[in-house]
Design a protein around this motif. Sequence first.
Motif, PDB file in Angstrom:
ATOM      1  N   ARG A 119      90.189 116.271 108.317  1.00 34.00           N
ATOM      2  CA  ARG A 119      89.843 114.982 108.911  1.00 34.00           C
ATOM      3  C   ARG A 119      90.476 113.805 108.166  1.00 34.00           C
ATOM      4  O   ARG A 119      89.898 112.720 108.099  1.00 34.00           O
ATOM      5  CB  ARG A 119      88.319 114.797 109.002  1.00 34.00           C
ATOM      6  CG  ARG A 119      87.555 115.979 109.559  1.00 34.00           C
ATOM      7  CD  ARG A 119      87.952 116.299 110.983  1.00 34.00           C
ATOM      8  NE  ARG A 119      87.574 115.205 111.873  1.00 34.00           N
ATOM      9  CZ  ARG A 119      88.181 114.918 113.027  1.00 34.00           C
ATOM     10  NH1 ARG A 119      89.224 115.627 113.422  1.00 34.00           N
ATOM     11  NH2 ARG A 119      87.754 113.916 113.783  1.00 34.00           N
ATOM     12  N   THR A 120      91.662 114.028 107.618  1.00 38.45           N
ATOM     13  CA  THR A 120      92.379 112.939 106.946  1.00 38.45           C
ATOM     14  C   THR A 120      93.626 112.504 107.702  1.00 38.45           C
ATOM     15  O   THR A 120      94.380 111.654 107.218  1.00 38.45           O
ATOM     16  CB  THR A 120      92.788 113.343 105.512  1.00 38.45           C
ATOM     17  OG1 THR A 120      93.537 114.564 105.564  1.00 38.45           O
ATOM     18  CG2 THR A 120      91.576 113.516 104.612  1.00 38.45           C
ATOM     19  N   GLY A 121      93.884 113.095 108.865  1.00 34.34           N
ATOM     20  CA  GLY A 121      95.064 112.741 109.642  1.00 34.34           C
ATOM     21  C   GLY A 121      96.172 113.763 109.571  1.00 34.34           C
ATOM     22  O   GLY A 121      97.277 113.518 110.069  1.00 34.34           O
ATOM     23  N   THR A 122      95.908 114.928 108.978  1.00 33.54           N
ATOM     24  CA  THR A 122      96.950 115.943 108.850  1.00 33.54           C
ATOM     25  C   THR A 122      97.439 116.428 110.211  1.00 33.54           C
ATOM     26  O   THR A 122      98.636 116.641 110.412  1.00 33.54           O
ATOM     27  CB  THR A 122      96.459 117.132 108.017  1.00 33.54           C
ATOM     28  OG1 THR A 122      95.267 117.676 108.609  1.00 33.54           O
ATOM     29  CG2 THR A 122      96.168 116.715 106.581  1.00 33.54           C
ATOM     30  N   THR A 123      96.515 116.584 111.155  1.00 31.23           N
ATOM     31  CA  THR A 123      96.909 117.066 112.483  1.00 31.23           C
ATOM     32  C   THR A 123      97.777 116.035 113.198  1.00 31.23           C
ATOM     33  O   THR A 123      98.799 116.379 113.819  1.00 31.23           O
ATOM     34  CB  THR A 123      95.666 117.388 113.333  1.00 31.23           C
ATOM     35  OG1 THR A 123      94.924 118.436 112.690  1.00 31.23           O
ATOM     36  CG2 THR A 123      96.053 117.827 114.730  1.00 31.23           C
ATOM     37  N   ALA A 124      97.385 114.774 113.128  1.00 34.85           N
ATOM     38  CA  ALA A 124      98.168 113.723 113.791  1.00 34.85           C
ATOM     39  C   ALA A 124      99.583 113.658 113.228  1.00 34.85           C
ATOM     40  O   ALA A 124     100.568 113.542 113.986  1.00 34.85           O
ATOM     41  CB  ALA A 124      97.466 112.379 113.635  1.00 34.85           C
ATOM     42  N   LEU A 125      99.716 113.721 111.914  1.00 29.90           N
ATOM     43  CA  LEU A 125     101.042 113.660 111.303  1.00 29.90           C
ATOM     44  C   LEU A 125     101.861 114.898 111.658  1.00 29.90           C
ATOM     45  O   LEU A 125     103.061 114.802 111.963  1.00 29.90           O
ATOM     46  CB  LEU A 125     100.919 113.519 109.787  1.00 29.90           C
ATOM     47  CG  LEU A 125     102.231 113.429 109.010  1.00 29.90           C
ATOM     48  CD1 LEU A 125     103.072 112.253 109.491  1.00 29.90           C
ATOM     49  CD2 LEU A 125     101.960 113.311 107.509  1.00 29.90           C
ATOM     50  N   HIS A 126     101.233 116.048 111.645  1.00 32.59           N
ATOM     51  CA  HIS A 126     101.916 117.297 111.979  1.00 32.59           C
ATOM     52  C   HIS A 126     102.466 117.249 113.402  1.00 32.59           C
ATOM     53  O   HIS A 126     103.638 117.570 113.659  1.00 32.59           O
ATOM     54  CB  HIS A 126     100.920 118.452 111.813  1.00 32.59           C
ATOM     55  CG  HIS A 126     101.541 119.807 111.893  1.00 32.59           C
ATOM     56  ND1 HIS A 126     100.843 120.916 112.318  1.00 32.59           N
ATOM     57  CD2 HIS A 126     102.796 120.257 111.602  1.00 32.59           C
ATOM     58  CE1 HIS A 126     101.623 121.972 112.277  1.00 32.59           C
ATOM     59  NE2 HIS A 126     102.811 121.605 111.840  1.00 32.59           N
ATOM     60  N   ASN A 127     101.628 116.847 114.340  1.00 35.07           N
ATOM     61  CA  ASN A 127     102.060 116.778 115.734  1.00 35.07           C
ATOM     62  C   ASN A 127     103.155 115.747 115.938  1.00 35.07           C
ATOM     63  O   ASN A 127     104.067 115.945 116.762  1.00 35.07           O
ATOM     64  CB  ASN A 127     100.870 116.464 116.631  1.00 35.07           C
ATOM     65  CG  ASN A 127     100.074 117.698 116.994  1.00 35.07           C
ATOM     66  OD1 ASN A 127     100.431 118.431 117.912  1.00 35.07           O
ATOM     67  ND2 ASN A 127      98.994 117.944 116.272  1.00 35.07           N
ATOM     68  N   LEU A 128     103.093 114.652 115.200  1.00 36.73           N
ATOM     69  CA  LEU A 128     104.135 113.632 115.307  1.00 36.73           C
ATOM     70  C   LEU A 128     105.463 114.165 114.797  1.00 36.73           C
ATOM     71  O   LEU A 128     106.501 114.056 115.471  1.00 36.73           O
ATOM     72  CB  LEU A 128     103.709 112.388 114.521  1.00 36.73           C
ATOM     73  CG  LEU A 128     104.700 111.224 114.489  1.00 36.73           C
ATOM     74  CD1 LEU A 128     104.993 110.710 115.900  1.00 36.73           C
ATOM     75  CD2 LEU A 128     104.157 110.093 113.607  1.00 36.73           C
ATOM     76  N   LEU A 129     105.469 114.766 113.612  1.00 36.14           N
ATOM     77  CA  LEU A 129     106.710 115.277 113.038  1.00 36.14           C
ATOM     78  C   LEU A 129     107.284 116.432 113.854  1.00 36.14           C
ATOM     79  O   LEU A 129     108.498 116.649 113.862  1.00 36.14           O
ATOM     80  CB  LEU A 129     106.474 115.724 111.594  1.00 36.14           C
ATOM     81  CG  LEU A 129     106.162 114.606 110.594  1.00 36.14           C
ATOM     82  CD1 LEU A 129     105.774 115.192 109.253  1.00 36.14           C
ATOM     83  CD2 LEU A 129     107.355 113.666 110.441  1.00 36.14           C
ATOM     84  N   ALA A 130     106.417 117.161 114.549  1.00 36.24           N
ATOM     85  CA  ALA A 130     106.887 118.277 115.371  1.00 36.24           C
ATOM     86  C   ALA A 130     107.799 117.812 116.500  1.00 36.24           C
ATOM     87  O   ALA A 130     108.549 118.621 117.073  1.00 36.24           O
ATOM     88  CB  ALA A 130     105.700 119.036 115.942  1.00 36.24           C
ATOM     89  N   GLU A 131     107.759 116.523 116.826  1.00 33.98           N
ATOM     90  CA  GLU A 131     108.632 115.988 117.859  1.00 33.98           C
ATOM     91  C   GLU A 131     110.065 115.777 117.367  1.00 33.98           C
ATOM     92  O   GLU A 131     110.975 115.582 118.176  1.00 33.98           O
ATOM     93  CB  GLU A 131     108.072 114.651 118.372  1.00 33.98           C
ATOM     94  CG  GLU A 131     106.755 114.780 119.104  1.00 33.98           C
ATOM     95  CD  GLU A 131     106.866 115.642 120.343  1.00 33.98           C
ATOM     96  OE1 GLU A 131     107.836 115.456 121.113  1.00 33.98           O
ATOM     97  OE2 GLU A 131     105.999 116.514 120.538  1.00 33.98           O
TER      98      GLU A 131
END
Length: 373
Positions: free
Chosen positions: A87-99
Motif C-alpha cells: 500500500r505504498t504505490g508499488t502497484t501503480a508504479l509497476h503498472n506505469l513502467l510496464a507501459e
Amino acid sequence: MDDLVTRAREAAGDDDRRPLRFLPALRRLLDAVESEADLNPFGRQALHDFVVAQLVTQIETSRLVQANPEIERIPVENVVVITGMPRTGTTALHNLLAEHPDLRAPRLWEMLAPAASTDPASEERLIRTASRYVEQYYSVAPAFRDLHPLDALRPDECHRLTATTFSSSIFAQRYHVPSYLAWLDEQDLRETYEYHRTLLRCMLWRRPGQHVVLKCPSHLWHLEALAAVYPQARIVRLHRDPATNLASACNLTAVVRGANGARADRHAIGSQWFTYARQGLSGLRQGDRYGPAAHTLDVRQRDLRADPLRVAARVCEFAGVALSREAGARLARHLSEQAPERSGGPGYSLADFGLDQSRIDRQFGGYRAEFNV
C-alpha cells in the motif's frame, strides 16, 4: 503432504518422478496452517489446490530446463525490482513502467505458468485460465478489486515465483501463521531467489526482454538475499507515512484472509504488521546498497501521486533505460485511462486493528525523518 505430491505428479504426468524441491518449507507451512490459521473447508481446499499447482510448476520447470539447458544461461543483469511496504504505490508504479516498450514486465498469466511452452494455442489457454482465476478471486473478495487490480494481461507481483518454494511472507498475508513467519525470518532465502531467477529465465526464454521490471513488497525483508542472486539489480523502494500505511496494509490483509477462507482477527493482524513493519523499516537509510553493485532509489508515495511521469523518468534514468518521446506518450496515455480515486474516508482506522498513533509515532520517528514521510 504425500497425497498433495501424488496429485501433483498425476496432474503433471510425471512418470519419471522428478525430484521435488523445498518440501521441508512446505511441511512448515502446512503444519502452521493446520495449527494456527483456522481455515474453513473452502480455505483448506483452496490451499491444497494451490500447493498442487506449485508442485506442478516445479515439475514443468524441471522438464523445460532439462529439454532446453540454454535457459539457465539467459542473462538477467538488467533487473529493476520495485518494493516497499504494501500500500505504498508499488502497484501503480509497476503498472506505469510496464507501459515502457523497453521494459519487460511479466504478466499475471505468465506468473501463474512460468514454465509454459511457446505454443500460441497454449498461451491463449493460459490467458483464459488466468482470467477465470481473477473472476473467481473477485467473486470471493469483491473488496479486493479496489485494493489491488488483477488482470491476466497486466503485470503482477513476483511473490507468485517465490511462493513456488513455499518460502514467502505472502503466506503470512493469507493466513495467521506466526510460527511460520518466525521460521521464515531466520532463513537464508538465497536458494529461494535462485529458483525465482530460474522461473524468470523460463519466462524470458518464451518472451525475451533486455530490461526486466519486477515488483513485490515481500522483497523488502530479504534484499540481501535478492542482491546475492541479482547483484546488478536496481532496487526501487517506495515510502509512505507509517500510520496511514499500516492501517491500509492491515485492511488489505483482512480482505486477503477472507478470500482464502481464513479467520481474520483484526487485532492479531495489527500486531503482526506493527512488528513486521518495525523489522522492515527501522534500519533503512537513504541510498542503501546491498552488495557491491545493487543500488537503491528511494521514492515517496506522495511524489508518485503528485507527478507519476517525473517519478517514472527518475526510475528509467536510474535503470539506464531511455524514456523516449514514444515511451513517455505511452505512459501518459496509461495514466489518462486510470479511474479517478474514490472520495471519502477509507472505512477503517488504526484502532480497528488495535493500533494507536502515539505508539507508531514513537516507533517510526526515525524512519519518518530519514525519508521525510
